[in-house]
Write a protein that holds these residues in place. Structure first.
Motif, short mmCIF file in Angstrom:
data_model
loop_
_atom_site.label_atom_id
_atom_site.label_comp_id
_atom_site.label_asym_id
_atom_site.label_seq_id
_atom_site.Cartn_x
_atom_site.Cartn_y
_atom_site.Cartn_z
N SER A 418 0.76 -1.17 0.20
CA SER A 418 -0.13 -0.08 -0.13
C SER A 418 0.90 1.39 0.02
CB SER A 418 -0.89 -0.06 1.20
OG SER A 418 -0.44 0.33 2.51
N LEU A 419 2.26 1.10 0.49
CA LEU A 419 2.92 2.56 0.58
C LEU A 419 3.68 2.49 -0.65
CD1 LEU A 419 4.09 1.88 4.17
CD2 LEU A 419 2.73 3.57 3.32
N THR A 420 4.28 1.21 -1.06
CA THR A 420 4.93 1.68 -2.58
C THR A 420 4.69 0.85 -3.72
OG1 THR A 420 6.22 -0.54 -2.07
CG2 THR A 420 6.99 1.21 -0.69
N ASP A 421 3.59 0.03 -3.68
CA ASP A 421 3.25 -0.46 -4.62
C ASP A 421 4.20 -1.58 -5.16
OD1 ASP A 421 0.76 -0.48 -6.15
OD2 ASP A 421 1.63 0.74 -7.66
N ASN A 422 5.13 -1.90 -4.39
CA ASN A 422 6.24 -3.01 -4.58
C ASN A 422 5.80 -4.12 -3.92
OD1 ASN A 422 7.35 -1.55 -6.60
ND2 ASN A 422 9.03 -0.48 -5.10
N LYS A 423 6.79 -5.23 -4.00
CA LYS A 423 6.77 -6.53 -3.22
C LYS A 423 7.77 -6.57 -2.30
CE LYS A 423 7.67 -10.47 -5.34
NZ LYS A 423 7.49 -11.73 -6.14
N LEU A 424 7.23 -6.87 -1.02
CA LEU A 424 8.13 -7.00 0.22
C LEU A 424 8.45 -8.49 0.16
CD1 LEU A 424 9.32 -6.10 2.93
CD2 LEU A 424 7.19 -6.71 3.96
N PHE A 425 9.73 -8.91 0.23
CA PHE A 425 10.27 -10.28 0.34
C PHE A 425 10.05 -10.60 1.80
CE2 PHE A 425 11.78 -8.68 -3.58
CZ PHE A 425 11.30 -9.82 -4.36
N VAL A 426 9.95 -11.95 2.41
CA VAL A 426 10.16 -12.12 3.73
C VAL A 426 10.90 -13.56 3.84
CG1 VAL A 426 8.52 -12.75 5.73
CG2 VAL A 426 7.43 -11.38 3.75
N SER A 427 11.40 -13.36 5.17
CA SER A 427 12.27 -14.54 5.55
C SER A 427 12.21 -14.62 7.15
CB SER A 427 13.81 -14.52 5.13
OG SER A 427 14.28 -15.74 5.20
N PRO A 428 11.47 -15.92 7.58
CA PRO A 428 11.59 -16.19 9.22
C PRO A 428 12.84 -16.68 9.42
CG PRO A 428 9.73 -17.36 7.91
CD PRO A 428 10.73 -16.77 6.84
#
Ligand SMILES: Nc1nc2c(ncn2[C@@H]2O[C@H](COP(=O)(O)OP(=O)(O)OP(=O)(O)O)[C@@H](O)[C@H]2O)c(=O)[nH]1
Ligand SMILES: [Mg+2]
Length: 481
Positions: A418-428
């Motif tokens: 919603s803030l950037t229009d980009n994809k956030l990558f995630v790693s636990p």
């Protein structure tokens, strides 16, 4: 400018350059090549991290990977900026990286951490001694109660109460205990170090052998002020309190901090050679760990990290039911504080269009916490729907903690989008376990590589930003999501 890109400009021709980088001579209207095709341009862009228009990476369809790899190799170093809210685990991950990639801790770092560990040890002992006093009081009270009941029995004889319990200590240990508690109470621990280790190490040894202290230590789970990591050090209290103590790499990892001022730290490393990524091993990386306090109000010093290739934003998964006092003295939920910091960094103009990898840390602690406290404790997570699935009890079904971690990741992904229009990558990640940290850092490298090569590197992407998915989602046993 065209000259520096390697375009022949003899005789001052009139050249027209269009948006996509193609250029032509005004006189003969003949399109020449694109400036982005010029090796020199590619090199300059790679070295100076200049942006390249989309679509220009593979103009000819020739061996682009090889060429880009060459360009990447030319770029001196790829920068990872590691940042997160207080106690999210950034220094643990930073230290883990040093151990993982064989970068020794300097003599200075070892000395600073040694003092940190010894100082903390005195703090843990103080908590233990306070606990001993409390257990002794409770025990005595219990004893007296029993005596009163006995006294009110039929005989009515006076009974002499013995004031000792298993938590009672002798005069020497009591004197040391009074001194240490006084020092801690007046917040003077800093001032007595490092002298305290020399002077009081023999007392620690004597105290540690005391049965009352051992009885208290056996009930350490009841001491809320005692952090988990304390056990790791208290188990070796005598060895650590000695002046000739040398912290091992593991001790350094478990120690709370890297340097005394919690200032910026950075380390250069390369990933060790592995069979899959033979061609990537030449690249150098830099991991910069910065505490949000160093970034100043509204992260105004973020400008200094303009050349960051990827931001590793660290969140402690257990923060959802924990609170801290913010700079205005207001008690704030730590997950919300983390979210706020995330927003400030993501929306900072310097970091527009930067790659972000969200590190969901302390997964091991979440496994325990989630059984006691639901995620909905945090107001940001109130929309979490209960999981209803017929397969809930099968071994392939993700655990409660995996689902919780996935949900938190998804909330951050939605926010980021919603803030950037980009994809956030995630790693636990579990900061104290090296393989998960290694995986996260390699993942960060892949994201940078993908950016450069635009290859479908990340097809293990499993997150969906679809909110329906939040109530019941599938996760691979692999922690990467
Ligand atoms: N069990 C467990 N403990 C962790 C993990 N990661 C960090 N910790 C512990 O959490 C505490 C805080 O971690 P740090 O690495 O010091 O956090 P930080 O981001 O540097 O926070 P500051 O101290 O505010 O700078 C330390 O006691 C760590 O040992 C984890 O994955 N699991
Ligand atoms: Mg720390």
């Amino acid at each position: 400018m065209l000259k520096s890109a390697g375009v022949h400009c003899e005789g001052k021709p009139h050249l027209w350059v269009s948006e996509d980088g193609t250029y032509e001579e005004e006189a003969n209207k003949k399109e020449k090549s694109k400036i982005w095709d010029k090796t020199r341009t590619k090199l300059v862009c790679a070295v100076l991290s200049l942006p390249v228009p989309p679509g220009s990476e593979n103009p000819s369809g020739k061996d682009v990977n090889g060429e880009i790899r060459d360009n990447l190799a030319q770029k001196s170093i790829h920068k990872f900026l590691l940042v997160g809210y207080d106690k999210s685990g950034t220094s643990t991950i930073y230290k883990q990286a040093k151990i993982l990639y064989g970068i020794p801790f300097s003599e200075d770092e070892r000395q600073t951490i040694k003092l940190l560990i010894q100082r903390k040890l005195f703090g843990y002992l103080g908590i233990l001694l306070e606990g001993r006093e409390q257990f002794e009081e409770e025990s005595l009270l219990e004893k007296r109660k029993r005596c009163v009941i006995n006294k009110s029995g039929p005989s009515g004889d006076t009974i002499q109460i013995d004031d000792t319990t298993i938590y009672s200590v002798g005069a020497r240990v009591r004197a040391f205990s009074d001194w240490l508690l006084q020092v801690l109470l007046s917040d003077n621990l800093e001032t007595i170090f490092p002298a305290a280790t020399c002077e009081y190490a023999p007392f620690i040894e004597e105290m540690w052998k005391d049965t009352a202290i051992q009885a208290t230590y056996n009930r350490r789970n009841e001491l809320q002020m005692l952090p988990r990591v304390a056990t790791y050090f208290l188990d070796r209290a005598v060895e650590i309190s000695r002046t000739d103590y040398e912290p091992s790499d593991m001790d350094i990892l478990y120690a709370d901090g890297i340097n005394s001022s919690n200032s910026l730290t950075c380390v250069d490393f390369s990933f060790p050679k592995s069979t899959q990524d033979d061609s990537l091993r030449i690249f150098r990386y830099q991991l910069i760990r910065v505490h949000p306090r160093t970034l100043g109000e509204h992260c105004k010093w973020l400008d200094m990290f303009e050349d960051t290739d990827i931001v590793l934003f660290c969140v402690a998964l257990t923060d959802y039911d924990e609170y801290s006092v913010d700079r205005n003295g207001v008690l704030t939920n730590k997950m919300l504080a983390s979210k706020e910091l995330f927003e400030s960094i993501v929306t900072h103009p310097t970091f527009e269009n930067k790659n972000f990898l969200l590190i969901l840390n302390k997964f091991d602690l979440l496994v325990e916490k989630i059984k006691q406290v639901p995620l909905t404790h945090c107001e940001w997570f109130r929309d979490l729907k209960p999981v209803v699935s017929p397969n809930c009890h099968t071994s392939t079904y993700p655990s409660l903690a995996q689902r919780a971690s996935h949900y938190i990741g998804m909330k951050f992904k939605e926010l980021f989008h919603s803030l950037t229009d980009n994809k956030l990558f995630v790693s636990p990640v579990i900061g104290l376990e090296n393989d998960t940290v290694d995986e996260a850092l390699r993942y960060a490298r892949e994201i940078i590589m993908r950016e450069e090569e635009e290859e479908p590197y990340l097809n293990r992407e499993l997150f969906s930003t679809d909110s329906e998915a939040s109530s019941c989602f599938l996760l691979e046993n692999d922690l990467h999501v």
